[in-house]
Design a protein around this motif. Sequence first.
Motif, mmCIF file in Angstrom:
data_model
loop_
_atom_site.group_PDB
_atom_site.id
_atom_site.type_symbol
_atom_site.label_atom_id
_atom_site.label_comp_id
_atom_site.label_asym_id
_atom_site.label_seq_id
_atom_site.Cartn_x
_atom_site.Cartn_y
_atom_site.Cartn_z
ATOM 1 N N LEU A 15 0.868 -1.173 0.000
ATOM 2 C CA LEU A 15 0.000 0.000 0.000
ATOM 3 C C LEU A 15 0.905 1.223 0.000
ATOM 4 O O LEU A 15 1.325 1.706 1.047
ATOM 5 C CB LEU A 15 -0.912 -0.024 1.227
ATOM 6 N N ALA A 16 1.217 1.732 -1.189
ATOM 7 C CA ALA A 16 2.247 2.760 -1.346
ATOM 8 C C ALA A 16 1.659 4.166 -1.183
ATOM 9 O O ALA A 16 0.800 4.573 -1.971
ATOM 10 C CB ALA A 16 2.902 2.631 -2.713
ATOM 11 N N PRO A 17 2.140 4.938 -0.186
ATOM 12 C CA PRO A 17 1.566 6.259 0.058
ATOM 13 C C PRO A 17 2.303 7.422 -0.593
ATOM 14 O O PRO A 17 1.853 8.560 -0.481
ATOM 15 C CB PRO A 17 1.653 6.373 1.579
ATOM 16 N N THR A 18 3.432 7.172 -1.254
ATOM 17 C CA THR A 18 4.188 8.296 -1.827
ATOM 18 C C THR A 18 4.619 8.015 -3.263
ATOM 19 O O THR A 18 5.659 8.492 -3.705
ATOM 20 C CB THR A 18 5.426 8.628 -0.967
ATOM 21 N N ALA A 19 3.825 7.256 -4.000
ATOM 22 C CA ALA A 19 4.154 6.950 -5.392
ATOM 23 C C ALA A 19 3.074 7.513 -6.304
ATOM 24 O O ALA A 19 1.886 7.254 -6.104
ATOM 25 C CB ALA A 19 4.274 5.444 -5.592
ATOM 26 N N LEU A 20 3.500 8.302 -7.289
ATOM 27 C CA LEU A 20 2.608 8.789 -8.344
ATOM 28 C C LEU A 20 3.148 8.286 -9.665
ATOM 29 O O LEU A 20 4.211 8.700 -10.090
ATOM 30 C CB LEU A 20 2.571 10.322 -8.379
ATOM 31 N N SER A 21 2.410 7.421 -10.318
ATOM 32 C CA SER A 21 2.884 6.918 -11.598
ATOM 33 C C SER A 21 1.770 6.211 -12.344
ATOM 34 O O SER A 21 1.270 5.168 -11.902
ATOM 35 C CB SER A 21 4.057 5.954 -11.403
#
Length: 398
Positions: free
Chosen positions: A133-139
């Motif tokens: 659950l990735a909270p700092t990835a934008l892609s």
Amino acid sequence: MVHPNRRLVIKGAAAAVGAMSFAPQLMAQSAPVRIGYSMSRTGPWTGGAQVSQEPNYLLWAEQQNAAGGLDVKGVKRQIQLISSDDRSDTETVVRTYEKLMGSDKVDLVLPPWGSNANFALAPLANRFQYPFLAPTALSKRLVEMKLPYFFLLLQQPAPMTNALVDMLKANGVRTVALIYVDDLFGLENFAAFKVALQGSGITMVEDKSYPGGVKDLSPVLRSMKDKNPDAFVGFTYPPDTILASRQSKEIGYTPKFVYASVGTAFPLYKNVMTPAGAEGVLGMGSWNSKTSPGAKAYFDAHVASQKKEPDRWASGACWAGLEILTNAVKAQGLDRKAIRDYVAGTTHKTIIGDIKFNGSENVGTPGTVSQWQNGEFEVVWPKSVATAALHPAKPAWK
């Protein structure tokens, strides 16, 4: 000095040893839940990692352990965090998680910081079948990879840039100048912004990329000042966000709208620029303590435990992810496939609102824009989730 993570490991281990000596028949049930991660404690990613992620991991473990442990399908078990410094290096991130998930076989993992690290790690996590659950990835590319164990909590480039363009259009903006960091984050947001501009009536008068670690943005800022656009947009990381703001102040460049990205939501931004200097600056943000009673409780607990405020964007997403993981383990135990299925198939109630996933993407949280107003980073767009009304003109830098 013992690092806080080390203290948590010791505390978890001590709890397990105590339980074994007191009641050997409960040894398996009372063994700690081993949760691994790497985090940037040195290097260029440190600023973001130590604001938006690691303090939340430590607070979560502290709270769960103080309440008797993580509820694993009805059995309370202490959390043992197993962590290390990845030195802001992608190869180190990958090697660390390969060991955690491969030879160490930890029960669960928590994600590292940033789009680049998560992009490198996502296929590995999927291969080992560990829910992320990735909270700092934008892609957008991470979404397109269709990895069933990988979930992105932040609003992605399209909804974020759509919200920004909607706000600019609604407030009469006709021209915009833009800078973006030359990496996955900057390139994807720039591409999404260009798509959002189509049919908006807003013209991009200048756009410039810059390398990571840039030390001087004044030449491009002066060029943009000469073109006198209504709005300035920066798809920037924390050091660059502050650099662009400081140098805009130095040259007297104050468009009607000033928008920067990562780091604008940090308390550090307000502290460095001063509240008066930050006033009116827009950026990526999605929540604050007014968003919900749960958000207020989390904010206060973070300040009490970590002796600093959380940021008003990714920290909220990070805590929401930990809320989702907590509920998943309570419902499904430590069966990682069952956790994945629970995460994928549930509408989650969190401190930042409903989160629901379509594949890897969080489609429950709308794209948002926030603005510094009187010392608080207020959500100002869209109006349906706003914590304050937009101030439609930035005052001169102070």
